[in-house]
Design an enzyme around this catalytic site. Structure first.
Site, PDB file in Angstrom:
ATOM      1  N   HIS A 165      58.724  11.631 -22.406  1.00  0.00           N
ATOM      2  CA  HIS A 165      58.403  10.687 -21.340  1.00  0.00           C
ATOM      3  C   HIS A 165      57.107  11.129 -20.674  1.00  0.00           C
ATOM      4  O   HIS A 165      56.693  12.280 -20.830  1.00  0.00           O
ATOM      5  CB  HIS A 165      59.534  10.659 -20.297  1.00  0.00           C
ATOM      6  N   CYS A 195      25.400   9.966 -15.529  1.00  0.00           N
ATOM      7  CA  CYS A 195      26.781  10.425 -15.438  1.00  0.00           C
ATOM      8  C   CYS A 195      26.893  11.776 -16.148  1.00  0.00           C
ATOM      9  O   CYS A 195      26.398  11.941 -17.260  1.00  0.00           O
ATOM     10  CB  CYS A 195      27.686   9.375 -16.082  1.00  0.00           C
ATOM     11  N   GLU A 308      44.285  34.752 -11.506  1.00  0.00           N
ATOM     12  CA  GLU A 308      43.968  33.326 -11.400  1.00  0.00           C
ATOM     13  C   GLU A 308      44.404  32.771 -10.032  1.00  0.00           C
ATOM     14  O   GLU A 308      43.647  32.059  -9.375  1.00  0.00           O
ATOM     15  CB  GLU A 308      44.664  32.528 -12.507  1.00  0.00           C
TER      16      GLU A 308
HETATM   17 ZN   LIG Z   1      29.629   8.393 -18.209  1.00  0.00          ZN
END
Ligand SMILES: [Zn+2]
Ligand SMILES: [Zn+2]
Ligand SMILES: [Zn+2]
Length: 333
Positions: A165, A195, A308
């Site tokens: 799921h 971008c 971390e």
């Molecule tokens: Zn892009």
């Protein structure tokens, strides 16, 4: 009712979920999770879930009965619930708001499968259609700002029901991880008039060492600064900020790319638990176009440990170039 609380030091929101409240003894370790019998997600057991939100089922069959291919139901133990407006408040220096939102479960098959790669290409396409349909529907609710669709497969990846799921959580705020990417993409766009993900695509398709698959309209790569071994991203080749704007053709191509990537991860890495998530633009930013939606897949091969947690730094014990080379060679059929 759950509550969103903001950390006053780092402005990080957390969900304090009373719906999912557990007594101390109910926190199980990974080794002693046993999956529920009978399975609430199998065909015939529809009464075990809350009433469905939508389903792909054969004509003439009633909701919450059998004869479906895919079902979407509210999570029985939602992290966020309710449509009420944001009741914001303060307690001294602390800020909180009511945990209004949605938490849905996308049951991907009526059969008891435990690995998504058992699904056909057509079933993968249905899953992606269902994601798109849910986001488009939730967009109408102005109290929601962000929809995160994700999958946990295997108990090490956080699954508590083994029947495959995915989940959807719709939030009244934009979560931190999404915000980090959005802010980064926005500032790259401002500085370079491009971008950042389109630039990544251009670079990787020439460089090739981190490319796993170069499929129709998607490029699958192990990212340059991968946090985890075999961390893999699926990027649409054409620029688009919103997953829900994906065309039929793209969803079809994506089902192939996602399925093939998961087959390779599964066969090459001995069937690891994994998470994937879809990163897309916030629901209400329809005028903005600096982001580039994508899917991130993280196989669970290492543990996030003290360094971390303490530093926010990740140590990746493998190079993305090696990971990509391994995943690139075709899966044995
Ligand atoms: Zn892009
Ligand atoms: Zn099942
Ligand atoms: Zn991302």
């Amino acid at each position: 009712m759950s509550q969103l609380r903001k950390d006053p030091v780092v402005s990080r929101w957390v969900i304090v979920s009373t719906e999912r409240a557990r007594r101390p003894t109910q926190y199980k370790t990974e080794d002693d999770i046993s999956f529920q019998e009978p399975c609430p997600f199998c065909e015939g057991n529809e009464v075990m879930t809350p009433p469905e939100i939508m389903a792909y089922r054969s004509e003439g069959f009633r909701p919450d009965g059998p004869s479906w291919n895919l079902r979407i139901v509210p999570n029985k133990f939602p992290a966020l619930v309710g449509k009420q407006g944001l009741a914001e408040g303060h307690e001294g220096l602390y800020e909180f708001m009511s945990g209004a939102g949605r938490h849905e479960v996308i049951i991907e098959t009526p059969k008891h499968e435990v690995n998504m790669i058992a699904l056909s290409e057509k079933e993968f396409t249905d899953v992606l259609h269902a994601y798109r349909e849910r986001i488009l529907d939730l967009k109408a609710d102005r109290s929601l700002r962000y929809v995160l669709i994700f999958k946990n497969q295997g108990c090490q990846a956080g699954a508590t029901i083994e029947h495959i799921h995915s989940q959807l959580i719709a939030l009244p705020i934009v979560p931190r991880a999404a915000l980090d990417e959005l802010e980064g993409a926005k500032s790259y766009f401002r500085n370079s008039h491009r971008c950042v993900y389109c630039s990544i695509l251009d670079h990787e398709s020439v460089e090739k060492t981190r490319v796993v698959l170069d499929h129709e309209s998607f490029l699958v790569i192990c990212p340059f600064a991968a946090r985890f071994p075999f961390e893999t991203w699926i990027l649409p080749k054409s620029h688009s900020s919103f997953f829900e704007h994906a065309s039929e053709r793209q969803l079809l191509d994506l089902s192939r790319s996602l399925r093939e990537t998961l087959i390779r991860i599964s066969t090459k890495l001995n069937n690891p638990a994994f998470n994937y998530m879809i990163h897309s633009m916030p629901l209400d930013d329809s005028n903005e176009d600096y982001f580039h939606w994508h899917i991130e897949i993280i196989p669970k091969l290492t543990q996030v440990a003290g360094f971390e947690w303490g530093s926010g730094f990740y140590i990746n014990p493998s190079t993305p170039e090696e990971s990509a080379a391994i995943l690139r060679s075709p899966a044995p059929s």
